[in-house]
Design a protein around this motif. Sequence first.
Motif, mmCIF file in Angstrom:
data_model
loop_
_atom_site.group_PDB
_atom_site.id
_atom_site.type_symbol
_atom_site.label_atom_id
_atom_site.label_comp_id
_atom_site.label_asym_id
_atom_site.label_seq_id
_atom_site.Cartn_x
_atom_site.Cartn_y
_atom_site.Cartn_z
ATOM 1 N N ASN A 353 0.829 -1.216 0.000
ATOM 2 C CA ASN A 353 0.000 0.000 0.000
ATOM 3 C C ASN A 353 0.862 1.265 0.000
ATOM 4 O OD1 ASN A 353 -2.372 -1.502 0.121
ATOM 5 N ND2 ASN A 353 -2.160 -1.723 2.347
ATOM 6 N N ASP A 409 0.601 -2.699 -9.047
ATOM 7 C CA ASP A 409 -0.358 -3.768 -9.383
ATOM 8 C C ASP A 409 0.257 -5.162 -9.293
ATOM 9 O OD1 ASP A 409 -2.438 -2.146 -9.627
ATOM 10 O OD2 ASP A 409 -2.246 -1.836 -11.803
ATOM 11 N N ARG A 412 -0.676 -6.806 -5.362
ATOM 12 C CA ARG A 412 -1.970 -6.601 -4.719
ATOM 13 C C ARG A 412 -2.084 -7.455 -3.451
ATOM 14 N NH1 ARG A 412 -3.274 -1.923 -5.188
ATOM 15 N NH2 ARG A 412 -3.421 -1.127 -7.274
#
Length: 424
Positions: A353, A409, A412
Motif C-alpha cells: 500500500n 499492481d 496486490r
Amino acid sequence: MTNLHYDVVVVGSGPGGLAAAISARQNGAEKVLIIERDIELGGILLQCIHNGFGVEVFKEDLPGPSYAQRFIQQVHDLKIDTLLDSMVLETTPDRRLFITNRKLGIREIKAGALVFAMGCRERTRAQIRLPGSRPAGVYTAGTAQRWVNVEGYMPGKRFVILGSGDIGMIMARRLTFEGAKVERVLEIMPYLSGLTRNYVQCLQDFDIPLQLNHTVKRIIGNNRVEAIEAAAVDEQRRIIPGSEEIIPCDTLLLSVGLIPENELSRQAGVRIDPVTAGAFVDSRFHTSVPGIFSAGNVVHVYDLVDWVTQAGLAAGKGAALFAQGKLAVSDKVVRTQAGENVRYIVPHTFDPNLLAEEAIPLQMRVKQPIEAPVWVEAVCNGKSVTRKALPYARPGEMVTLNLKPDVVDSFRESGTLTVNITER
Ligand SMILES: Cc1cc2nc3c(=O)[nH]c(=O)nc-3n(C[C@H](O)[C@H](O)[C@H](O)COP(=O)(O)OP(=O)(O)OC[C@H]3O[C@@H](n4cnc5c(N)ncnc54)[C@H](O)[C@@H]3O)c2cc1C
C-alpha cells in the motif's frame, strides 16, 4: 536535563541520526532528542575531511564536516534537544534507555519511538586473526584517519595497508599528502572491496600499487612494526608457498571491513540479519520491535553517505508517525529475497500500500563482480516487475533498484519479490 520523556529519541548523531531527528521533527514529533557519546554532533563525517559527500543530496561535492554542518544547523534551527558526551548503555523493548554522562550520572529516558543510528566499527587485527608478533604500529585505517585529520598526529612514516576498503584507500592518499610513503595496498580477494572512484583517485593517481589476491602472512617487529611478510593466496584464500615477500615498514593499517554496532539493538530484542549484521527492516526502517527504527550503517554498510541520509529521513518519518499513533499497520507484506548473485537486499519487507504512494528504493550488493553489462531485475510470481541495466556490478558498489508506484499492481497481495543480477 529535566525532560525524561521524548516523542522520538535518536541514538547517534552521524548522518543517519541527524537526518532521522530532523525528519522526525518535520513530520510532527514535538520533542526530539539526539544522544551522542562523542563531544560534538556529526559522527564519522567529522574525521572525513576529504570531499565526495553530497553529490546525490545537494548536487555538490563537499568535505565530510561541511556536509554534516548543513544538518547540524537544521537540528539547531528545529530546536531538537541534544545530549553530547553521553553514552547509551542499555535499551529495552519498551523503548526505555539508560544513559550515562559526567553531569547526570545514570538516567532513564523513555521514548515514544526510538531510532538506532549507531553506525559501525572497524574490524580489528584480532577479528582477522593476523599472525606474528604484537608490536606497536598496527592500527585500523579509521583510527589513523582520526589521528591525522582530527588530532594532528602521524601514526608512522612507511605504511602497508591491508584491505582495499574505502577508508584504507582514502588514508593511502591522505598519508601521502602528509609526506609518508605508502608501500602498497594488499587485498586478499581477487577484486577491490571499495569504490572504483577511490581506487582511481586515491591509489592510481598517486602511484600506490594495489595487489589483489595478496595478504599479510606475518607481522615482524618487537617494540614497533619493522616489516610485514606479504604473500599471494589461491582461490580458497590459502597462502601460496614460495610467494612470500618481506616489505619493510613501520606501520600496518587495516581496512578489512566494518561491523554494524548493534549491541543496543540486540538488547532491545531487535531481530538481526546474519548477512548484513544489521536489523531486519521494512521500507520505513521499522525493525521487528514495534516503535524501534534503525538507520544508516547500523542497518548495512553503505558506500555513499547520501544514501545514509535518505535512510535516516525515512526512519525519522516512520518514528514520528509511530510516536503519534499514525503509522499505518498493513495486513499485507511483500518480502524481498536475494536471488542470483545478490548477497542481500534492504529493506527486507515492504507494505504494497505504501508503494502506491511513494517509490521504494531496494539496495543490495552483489556476491561476485561481473565486469560486463548486467540486468538488475525484480521478479514476483515468475513475472518481471521492473529491471534496469548497469555497465557492470561490483561488490564494493551498492546497487539501487527503485520500485516505482506504477508497478504496484504486481503486489496486490502479500508475496515475495526476488532480485537477480545477471549478465545481459
Ligand atoms: C572509522 C570510519 C571511517 C570512515 N571514513 C569514511 C570516509 O573517509 N569516507 C566515507 O565516505 N565514508 C567513511 N566511512 C563510512 C561512514 O561512516 C558512513 O558512510 C557514515 O558516517 C555512516 O553514518 P551513520 O550515521 O550510520 O554512522 P556514524 O557516522 O558512524 O555515526 C554513528 C554515531 O553513533 C554514535 N554512537 C554509537 N553508539 C553509541 C552509544 N551507545 N551511545 C551514544 N552514541 C553512540 C557514535 O559516536 C557516532 O557518532 C567511515 C566509517 C568508519 C567507521
